[in-house]
Design a protein around this motif. Sequence first.
Motif, PDB file in Angstrom:
ATOM      1  N   GLU A 252      -7.877   6.753 -22.742  1.00 19.37           N
ATOM      2  CA  GLU A 252      -6.668   6.790 -21.919  1.00 19.37           C
ATOM      3  C   GLU A 252      -6.860   6.013 -20.622  1.00 19.37           C
ATOM      4  O   GLU A 252      -5.971   5.265 -20.195  1.00 19.37           O
ATOM      5  CB  GLU A 252      -6.300   8.244 -21.625  1.00 19.37           C
ATOM      6  CG  GLU A 252      -4.985   8.394 -20.877  1.00 19.37           C
ATOM      7  CD  GLU A 252      -4.624   9.855 -20.671  1.00 19.37           C
ATOM      8  OE1 GLU A 252      -3.636  10.121 -19.961  1.00 19.37           O
ATOM      9  OE2 GLU A 252      -5.340  10.723 -21.212  1.00 19.37           O
TER      10      GLU A 252
ATOM     11  N   SER B 157      -6.708   2.293 -21.176  1.00 26.85           N
ATOM     12  CA  SER B 157      -5.340   1.800 -21.328  1.00 26.85           C
ATOM     13  C   SER B 157      -4.667   1.653 -19.970  1.00 26.85           C
ATOM     14  O   SER B 157      -4.024   0.636 -19.689  1.00 26.85           O
ATOM     15  CB  SER B 157      -4.552   2.764 -22.226  1.00 26.85           C
ATOM     16  OG  SER B 157      -3.206   2.341 -22.337  1.00 26.85           O
TER      17      SER B 157
ATOM     18  N   GLU C  41      -6.107  -1.318 -18.015  1.00 28.30           N
ATOM     19  CA  GLU C  41      -5.611  -2.624 -18.458  1.00 28.30           C
ATOM     20  C   GLU C  41      -4.264  -2.940 -17.835  1.00 28.30           C
ATOM     21  O   GLU C  41      -4.018  -4.052 -17.377  1.00 28.30           O
ATOM     22  CB  GLU C  41      -5.517  -2.642 -19.985  1.00 28.30           C
ATOM     23  CG  GLU C  41      -6.883  -2.654 -20.672  1.00 28.30           C
ATOM     24  CD  GLU C  41      -6.750  -2.607 -22.187  1.00 28.30           C
ATOM     25  OE1 GLU C  41      -5.596  -2.551 -22.671  1.00 28.30           O
ATOM     26  OE2 GLU C  41      -7.789  -2.620 -22.877  1.00 28.30           O
TER      27      GLU C  41
END
Length: 589
Positions: free
Chosen positions: A337, A340, A343
Motif C-alpha cells: 500500500e 502505491s 508512486e
Amino acid sequence: MLVGAITWYVYVDQKERILKNTVANYSYYLEQRNNLILALLSPTVSDISYLARQRSVRKYSGEKRDIELLKEDMQLMAMSNQDYKQVRFIGPDGRERIRFNWIEGKLQSVPDSVLQDKSDRYYYRNALELKPGEIYVSPIDLNIEGGQIEVPYERVIRFATPVYSLKQKLLGIIVINQYLNGYFSQLSGENKKVNKHFMFLNTDGYWLMGPPNFPVFGFMFNNLANQNFAHYFPNAWGTISSQAAGSVYNDNGLFVFRHVSIANDFINGKQNNLNNLISDPQNDWVFVAHLKKTDIAQLLHLRVLLWSALLLSALVLFFITYFISRYRYKEQLYIAELNSLNEVLEDKIDERTRELTEANRELQSVNEELESFSYSVSHDLRAPLRHISGFVDLLVKKNQEELNEKGKTYLRYIKEASSEMAKLIDDLLNFSRMGRAEMKMVRFDMSSLVGEVQKAIERDNKERDIRWHIESMPEVKGDYALLRQVWYNLINNAVKYSSKKEYTQIDITCEVDENQYVFSIRDNGIGFDMKYIHKLFGTFQRLHSDAEYEGTGIGLAIVRRIVNRHGGLTRAEGAPGEGAVFSFSLPKA
C-alpha cells in the motif's frame, strides 16, 4: 549473521586498539631503556677521553717519574667509578705498563711482576688501528680471568683509545674494563610487572639479559651455542632482525622491539655529540618486550565479552525472528500500500519540481536581462549626457555676450539637470555592478574597516562637530571593498541627516547572536516616519527633497544588495526628530 558480523567487527576493532595502546606503552618503555643505557655509558667515554688528553699521558716516556705521574691520573679516574674494574695502560708492544684493579671494594695497583702481555687481545689490536682521539667500544660479554669465565658472571664492556705523543708517535693504549651488572640492574628498573617482559639481545639473538627461563650469553658456552631468540621464537625473529623498530603479534604473543646502536644513537650525537667512537658491529643490540597472550589482561576480558555478546545476540535474534514471522504478512500488505501511495506522490513531486524549476529558470533569465538592460542603458546614456554638458559649457563660453539673462538661466538649469542626471546614472551603474561583481571573500578585522571609514568621513566633513562612540568589532569573513561601501553609505547618511543639529552623535555597536553578527549605526538626526519604512531601501526612493539634503536615493539600495549577497539582512528604526538606527547582519564564518 549481521549481529554476529557487527560483534566480530567490534571485537577486532577493540582488539587492534588494545594492541596498539600496548605497543605504544612498551615502545615508550623501550625508548626509556635505550636512553638509560646510553646515559650510563656516556661518562665512561668522557673519562677515557679526558685521561687520554692529560699531560702525563701525552708526555709519557717510560721513565719512573712519568710512570708515577701517569699512575696518579689513572688512579684518580679509577676511583671515580668502582665499575671501572680494570684500568690499564698498555705499551706499543702489547705489554701492560700500569694497571689498577678494584678488588673487594679497594682500588689496588698491580705490581709490575704480575702485569701481562695483552698483544693477542682483540680490543688491543682494534685500538692500534685507530687515529688519535678515536675510541674503540667492545661488545658486551662475560669477564674472563685466567682463561676461565669469572664466577659469579660479570658482564663487561671495554673502552680503548690510543695515546700519541705531541709528535704523533704511538705511546700506548688506555683500556677501561667496565663491569655492567649494576647498570643492568638499573635497566631492569623497579617496575617488576613491566620489566619481567624485558629482553636485552645482541644482533645474533643471544640474551644479554632476560627472564630466568632463557639462557644468557649462550654464545660463550659450547652447550648453549644454538640457544638464542631465533631458536625459541623463529616466526618473530625474522621481522625483529630485519626492522629497526616495531611489533609482532602471533601465537607466541606480542613482541615489541627496538634496535639500539651505539653507531647510530651514541656516535651520531644523540647522547654526547661525539663522532670519534669506533663501535664494534656487535654493539647493535635489540631491546624486546615479550608479552604472552595471557599477560594482556584486556584481551582476556575482551574475549569473555565477545562470547557473552555472541550468546546474547543469538537469544535476541531468536526472539526477533519469532516476532517478525508473526507480522510478516501484515508488513507485506502495508508495504504494498505504501509503495502505491509513494508512486503517486513521487509523480506529483516530479511534476511540481519541473514546474518550479522552469519558473525559476524563467525568473533568473528575466533578472539577468533586467540587470544587463539596466547596465547597458546607464552606460549608453553617459555619452549623450556628456555631449549635452559639453555643448552647454561651449555655448556659455563662446556665446556668453550674445545671451541675455534668461538664456543664461536656462543654460544653468540645463547644466544642473545634466549634472544631476550624471549622478543618477553613476549611481545606477554602481547599483548594477553590485549585483554583477565577483565577491572576494577574505577574513579581516571589522574594527579596522570601521576606523578606515571613520577617517574618510572626517576628512570630508572637517567643519562638522562629530562625536563618535564605537564598540569593539569582531573578525568577519566577507568582501572587504563591498562591506566598506556598506559602512560608508550608512555612516555618511547618519552624518548628512544630522547636519542641522548642534553636533552629530554617531554610535556604532555590534551584537553577537548564535549564528550571526548584527552591526548598528545610531544617529541623532532628523529620523523618519516608520510608515515609510518600505521605501527606505528601494531604488531612487527618498523621504526628503534635494533642497533639504542632497542625494539620489540609491545608497540604501546598494547597502541592501551587498548585505543580501553576504547572506545577511538589513533593517531600520526611527522617529521624526529623534534620530534613526540602521542595522545589518552578517553570518558567522
